[in-house]
Scaffold this motif. Structure first.
Motif, short mmCIF file in Angstrom:
data_model
loop_
_atom_site.label_atom_id
_atom_site.label_comp_id
_atom_site.label_asym_id
_atom_site.label_seq_id
_atom_site.Cartn_x
_atom_site.Cartn_y
_atom_site.Cartn_z
N SER A 163 0.84 -1.19 0.00
CA SER A 163 0.00 0.00 0.00
C SER A 163 0.88 1.24 0.00
N ASP A 164 0.28 2.38 -0.32
CA ASP A 164 1.05 3.63 -0.31
C ASP A 164 1.64 3.89 1.08
N VAL A 200 3.45 -5.73 7.43
CA VAL A 200 4.32 -6.06 6.30
C VAL A 200 5.17 -7.28 6.60
N THR A 201 5.80 -7.29 7.78
CA THR A 201 6.68 -8.42 8.11
C THR A 201 5.89 -9.72 8.26
N SER A 202 4.67 -9.62 8.81
CA SER A 202 3.85 -10.83 8.96
C SER A 202 3.37 -11.34 7.61
N ALA A 216 12.02 -5.50 0.30
CA ALA A 216 11.29 -4.56 -0.55
C ALA A 216 12.19 -3.97 -1.64
N LEU A 217 13.42 -3.66 -1.27
CA LEU A 217 14.37 -3.12 -2.24
C LEU A 217 14.75 -4.18 -3.28
N ARG A 218 15.00 -5.38 -2.81
CA ARG A 218 15.40 -6.46 -3.73
C ARG A 218 14.28 -6.74 -4.74
N GLU A 219 13.03 -6.68 -4.28
CA GLU A 219 11.91 -6.98 -5.15
C GLU A 219 11.43 -5.75 -5.93
N GLY A 220 12.09 -4.61 -5.73
CA GLY A 220 11.68 -3.41 -6.46
C GLY A 220 10.37 -2.82 -5.96
N LEU A 221 10.05 -3.05 -4.68
CA LEU A 221 8.78 -2.57 -4.15
C LEU A 221 8.86 -1.14 -3.66
N ILE A 222 10.09 -0.66 -3.36
CA ILE A 222 10.24 0.74 -2.92
C ILE A 222 11.40 1.35 -3.68
#
Length: 222
Positions: A163-164, A200-202, A216-222
């Motif tokens: 989510s945003d 998020v962690t859960s 999140a960085l590895r998956e390009g989420l942020i």
């Protein structure tokens, strides 16, 4: 400080001298309750029915993050330590990424490992916060950013899945901000920030906020 407020810490070093030094330094600190191997086993059995019990933090000291060190980190998790702080002599980029992927909450160089700094990292880990030296955080972000550009982006992996609000919180965590600073910047309560990170962690089955940022960085989420 009461016994209930002290942070239970299990210490594991790969050499006897480091083990002795860490135990000796932490035994004198009122914030810390050292846990032996036998006590750790008993405490884990007890905590199955006590979800509100304070998390046991593993303090692991190694020269380098080699196969033996990785085995110790995994064993700490398997034995029930819900947080981990790593002290290392050599921390290269690959070792840093491996440590985060294994759920390490805090990283400290051996040359900077004073008793006060160790206790600070243990307290942060127990509270669910991550802590990396600024230069190591920069290297971690640089490494995953390069992976995003050269591995993920060419494959069209651009969906977020967050989510945003989750994205905003994770970006600020990646900037090194703590819960209070994030809450102030986004005009949220600290409880809201903690709930976002917990969700998020859960949902993604991650171990802590540092692991969430790396994922999140590895998956390009942020």
């Amino acid at each position: 400080m009461t016994t209930q407020q002290r942070i239970p810490v299990w210490v594991k070093a790969l050499d006897p001298l480091s083990q002795f030094g860490l135990v000796h330094a932490l035994r004198q600190r009122p914030e810390i309750a050292l846990i032996s191997d036998a006590e750790l086993t008993a405490l884990m059995a007890q905590q199955q029915d006590q979800r509100t019990a304070p998390p046991v933090v593993a303090l692991v000291a190694v020269d380098a993050l080699d196969a033996g060190a990785v085995q110790v980190l995994r064993a700490a998790t398997q034995r029930g330590c819900r947080r981990t702080v790593l002290i290392g002599s050599t921390i290269d980029d690959d070792a840093l990424m491996t440590a985060v992927e294994l759920g390490v909450s805090g990283v400290l160089r051996r040359t900077e490992a004073t008793a006060d700094r160790i206790v600070h990292l243990l307290q942060a880990a127990a509270a669910g916060d991550g802590s990396l030296p600024p230069d190591l955080l920069g290297r971690l972000l640089g490494q995953v950013s390069r992976m995003q550009r050269h591995v993920l982006a060419p494959r069209g992996l651009s969906h977020t899945g967050l989510s945003d609000r989750e994205t905003q919180v994770l970006r600020l965590v990646a900037d090194g901000k703590d819960t209070q600073e994030i809450a102030r910047e986004l005009s949220y309560s600290e409880r809201t920030v903690k709930n976002v990170l917990h969700d998020v962690t859960s949902r993604l089955q991650l171990k802590n906020r540092s692991h969430a940022v790396a994922y999140a960085l590895r998956e390009g989420l942020i």
